[in-house]
Design a protein around this motif. Structure first.
Motif, PDB file in Angstrom:
ATOM      1  N   LEU A  30       0.830  -1.205   0.000  1.00 14.55           N
ATOM      2  CA  LEU A  30       0.000   0.000   0.000  1.00 14.55           C
ATOM      3  C   LEU A  30       0.868   1.260   0.000  1.00 14.55           C
ATOM      4  CD1 LEU A  30      -2.872   0.984  -0.070  1.00 14.55           C
ATOM      5  CD2 LEU A  30      -2.923   0.874   2.417  1.00 14.55           C
ATOM      6  N   ILE A  31       1.963   1.250   0.757  1.00 16.36           N
ATOM      7  CA  ILE A  31       2.897   2.384   0.739  1.00 16.36           C
ATOM      8  C   ILE A  31       3.387   2.609  -0.686  1.00 16.36           C
ATOM      9  CG2 ILE A  31       5.207   3.144   1.450  1.00 16.36           C
ATOM     10  CD1 ILE A  31       4.670   1.765   4.164  1.00 16.36           C
ATOM     11  N   GLU A  32       3.704   1.527  -1.384  1.00 12.18           N
ATOM     12  CA  GLU A  32       4.189   1.629  -2.753  1.00 12.18           C
ATOM     13  C   GLU A  32       3.108   2.173  -3.689  1.00 12.18           C
ATOM     14  OE1 GLU A  32       5.813  -1.338  -6.263  1.00 12.18           O
ATOM     15  OE2 GLU A  32       6.041  -1.958  -4.176  1.00 12.18           O
ATOM     16  N   GLU A  33       1.887   1.657  -3.574  1.00 12.70           N
ATOM     17  CA  GLU A  33       0.803   2.106  -4.447  1.00 12.70           C
ATOM     18  C   GLU A  33       0.459   3.581  -4.210  1.00 12.70           C
ATOM     19  OE1 GLU A  33      -0.595   0.639  -7.069  1.00 12.70           O
ATOM     20  OE2 GLU A  33       0.807  -1.000  -6.726  1.00 12.70           O
ATOM     21  N   ILE A  34       0.388   3.971  -2.954  1.00 17.96           N
ATOM     22  CA  ILE A  34       0.108   5.381  -2.649  1.00 17.96           C
ATOM     23  C   ILE A  34       1.271   6.248  -3.125  1.00 17.96           C
ATOM     24  CG2 ILE A  34      -0.233   7.059  -0.791  1.00 17.96           C
ATOM     25  CD1 ILE A  34      -1.708   4.811   0.752  1.00 17.96           C
ATOM     26  N   GLY A  35       2.483   5.744  -2.983  1.00 13.39           N
ATOM     27  CA  GLY A  35       3.657   6.465  -3.478  1.00 13.39           C
ATOM     28  C   GLY A  35       3.586   6.696  -4.981  1.00 13.39           C
ATOM     29  N   ASN A  36       3.146   5.684  -5.728  1.00 10.40           N
ATOM     30  CA  ASN A  36       2.981   5.849  -7.176  1.00 10.40           C
ATOM     31  C   ASN A  36       1.914   6.891  -7.484  1.00 10.40           C
ATOM     32  OD1 ASN A  36       4.963   3.963  -7.861  1.00 10.40           O
ATOM     33  ND2 ASN A  36       3.501   2.266  -7.849  1.00 10.40           N
ATOM     34  N   ALA A  37       0.810   6.853  -6.748  1.00 14.31           N
ATOM     35  CA  ALA A  37      -0.243   7.861  -6.934  1.00 14.31           C
ATOM     36  C   ALA A  37       0.302   9.254  -6.605  1.00 14.31           C
ATOM     37  CB  ALA A  37      -1.451   7.534  -6.056  1.00 14.31           C
ATOM     38  N   LEU A  38       1.092   9.349  -5.535  1.00 10.51           N
ATOM     39  CA  LEU A  38       1.675  10.630  -5.148  1.00 10.51           C
ATOM     40  C   LEU A  38       2.571  11.174  -6.259  1.00 10.51           C
ATOM     41  CD1 LEU A  38       2.172  12.876  -3.106  1.00 10.51           C
ATOM     42  CD2 LEU A  38       3.899  11.419  -2.028  1.00 10.51           C
ATOM     43  N   LYS A  39       3.394  10.319  -6.842  1.00 14.30           N
ATOM     44  CA  LYS A  39       4.245  10.757  -7.956  1.00 14.30           C
ATOM     45  C   LYS A  39       3.389  11.338  -9.081  1.00 14.30           C
ATOM     46  CE  LYS A  39       8.107   7.535  -7.433  1.00 14.30           C
ATOM     47  NZ  LYS A  39       8.796   6.394  -8.057  1.00 14.30           N
ATOM     48  N   ASN A  40       2.295  10.655  -9.402  1.00 14.57           N
ATOM     49  CA  ASN A  40       1.406  11.136 -10.468  1.00 14.57           C
ATOM     50  C   ASN A  40       0.764  12.471 -10.103  1.00 14.57           C
ATOM     51  OD1 ASN A  40       1.942   8.910 -12.093  1.00 14.57           O
ATOM     52  ND2 ASN A  40       0.235   7.738 -11.261  1.00 14.57           N
ATOM     53  N   TYR A  41       0.321  12.622  -8.860  1.00 13.21           N
ATOM     54  CA  TYR A  41      -0.274  13.878  -8.405  1.00 13.21           C
ATOM     55  C   TYR A  41       0.735  15.019  -8.488  1.00 13.21           C
ATOM     56  CZ  TYR A  41      -4.268  11.330  -6.414  1.00 13.21           C
ATOM     57  OH  TYR A  41      -5.371  10.552  -6.226  1.00 13.21           O
ATOM     58  N   LEU A  42       1.960  14.748  -8.063  1.00 15.54           N
ATOM     59  CA  LEU A  42       2.995  15.783  -8.096  1.00 15.54           C
ATOM     60  C   LEU A  42       3.317  16.188  -9.534  1.00 15.54           C
ATOM     61  CD1 LEU A  42       5.302  14.400  -5.276  1.00 15.54           C
ATOM     62  CD2 LEU A  42       3.891  16.471  -5.167  1.00 15.54           C
ATOM     63  N   GLN A  43       3.340  15.214 -10.423  1.00 13.88           N
ATOM     64  CA  GLN A  43       3.596  15.514 -11.829  1.00 13.88           C
ATOM     65  C   GLN A  43       2.450  16.351 -12.394  1.00 13.88           C
ATOM     66  OE1 GLN A  43       3.906  12.048 -14.349  1.00 13.88           O
ATOM     67  NE2 GLN A  43       5.181  13.147 -15.824  1.00 13.88           N
ATOM     68  N   ALA A  44       1.207  15.983 -12.079  1.00 15.62           N
ATOM     69  CA  ALA A  44       0.044  16.744 -12.550  1.00 15.62           C
ATOM     70  C   ALA A  44       0.013  18.142 -11.946  1.00 15.62           C
ATOM     71  CB  ALA A  44      -1.241  15.990 -12.207  1.00 15.62           C
ATOM     72  N   HIS A  50      13.056  18.410  -8.137  1.00 17.92           N
ATOM     73  CA  HIS A  50      13.703  18.283  -6.830  1.00 17.92           C
ATOM     74  C   HIS A  50      12.660  18.268  -5.697  1.00 17.92           C
ATOM     75  CE1 HIS A  50      16.721  18.473  -3.770  1.00 17.92           C
ATOM     76  NE2 HIS A  50      16.371  19.679  -3.360  1.00 17.92           N
ATOM     77  N   ALA A  51      11.656  19.123  -5.803  1.00 14.90           N
ATOM     78  CA  ALA A  51      10.600  19.160  -4.787  1.00 14.90           C
ATOM     79  C   ALA A  51       9.814  17.855  -4.786  1.00 14.90           C
ATOM     80  CB  ALA A  51       9.666  20.345  -5.028  1.00 14.90           C
ATOM     81  N   ALA A  52       9.487  17.355  -5.980  1.00 12.67           N
ATOM     82  CA  ALA A  52       8.737  16.102  -6.074  1.00 12.67           C
ATOM     83  C   ALA A  52       9.525  14.953  -5.448  1.00 12.67           C
ATOM     84  CB  ALA A  52       8.406  15.795  -7.530  1.00 12.67           C
ATOM     85  N   GLN A  53      10.821  14.927  -5.701  1.00  9.30           N
ATOM     86  CA  GLN A  53      11.675  13.881  -5.136  1.00  9.30           C
ATOM     87  C   GLN A  53      11.711  13.981  -3.609  1.00  9.30           C
ATOM     88  OE1 GLN A  53      15.735  14.090  -6.559  1.00  9.30           O
ATOM     89  NE2 GLN A  53      16.114  11.949  -6.059  1.00  9.30           N
ATOM     90  N   ASP A  54      11.811  15.191  -3.077  1.00  8.94           N
ATOM     91  CA  ASP A  54      11.839  15.382  -1.626  1.00  8.94           C
ATOM     92  C   ASP A  54      10.503  15.011  -0.980  1.00  8.94           C
ATOM     93  OD1 ASP A  54      14.474  16.153  -1.707  1.00  8.94           O
ATOM     94  OD2 ASP A  54      14.076  18.286  -1.379  1.00  8.94           O
ATOM     95  N   VAL A  55       9.391  15.422  -1.602  1.00  9.52           N
ATOM     96  CA  VAL A  55       8.066  15.083  -1.062  1.00  9.52           C
ATOM     97  C   VAL A  55       7.904  13.566  -1.031  1.00  9.52           C
ATOM     98  CG1 VAL A  55       5.568  15.193  -1.491  1.00  9.52           C
ATOM     99  CG2 VAL A  55       6.972  17.256  -1.730  1.00  9.52           C
TER     100      VAL A  55
END
Length: 180
Positions: A30-44, A50-55
């Motif tokens: 679940l941590i991994e799946e939410i992390g993938n969703a977070l990456k997508n949200y940050l990209q959108a 650098h900020a996306a990587q830190d978040v």
């Protein structure tokens, strides 16, 4: 039937610029799946790389700490559940908030550690991180409140904030906030 005002919750999320919110038992997958969703949200959200990587790094560190702590304490799924929120503030910073149930003594120790880290500037945090990195780590050494929190503090644009609320029976709810 349980009455939940989902529109009100949605409006509160929108008003607080919440990109992601999770509440419940947390597993490695679940941590991994939410992390993938977070990456997508940050990209959108057009986050700087650098900020996306830190978040993302802060999210991973805080959620893994919660999972490891719940496992170490042998908490049930409900006892070991996490609340995680990623939002933006009006200044454009990302807020990563994570909370979970802890034993009061453990929560107080983390709060004290966060207070110590909050008193350090970036140079002192870097020095403390390097010192901690060089420390030998024994097999019986408990993880938590060490290198990972130093890394989160280094990535934070403001001092981290911790809050512990006594929930009774020797336990409390520990909340951590990192501003990226």
């Amino acid at each position: 039937m349980l009455s939940i005002d989902l529109l009100s919750i949605r409006e509160q999320f929108n008003n607080n610029h919440i990109l992601l919110c999770f509440n419940g038992p947390i597993s490695r997958s679940l941590i991994e799946e939410i992390g993938n969703a977070l990456k997508n949200y940050l990209q959108a959200d057009n986050a700087l790389p650098h900020a996306a990587q830190d978040v993302f790094g802060v999210y991973i560190e805080l959620t893994q700490n919660i999972r490891h702590y719940a496992n170490r304490m042998q908490y049930s799924d409900s006892e070991g559940s996490a609340t995680v929120v990623v939002a933006r503030n009006t200044e454009g910073n990302y807020l990563v908030l994570a909370g979970n149930q802890v034993e009061l003594d453990d929560g107080q120790a983390v709060c004290q550690r966060i207070e110590q880290l909050a008193e350090m500037d970036k140079v002192e945090l870097k020095k403390a991180y390097k010192t901690q990195l060089r420390q030998p780590r024994g097999e019986d050494t408990a993880s938590g409140a060490g290198l990972g929190l130093l890394d989160v503090a280094r990535k934070s644009a403001q001092p981290m904030v911790a809050k512990l609320v006594d929930t009774g029976s020797g336990r409390g709810f520990l909340s951590l906030l990192a501003v990226i």
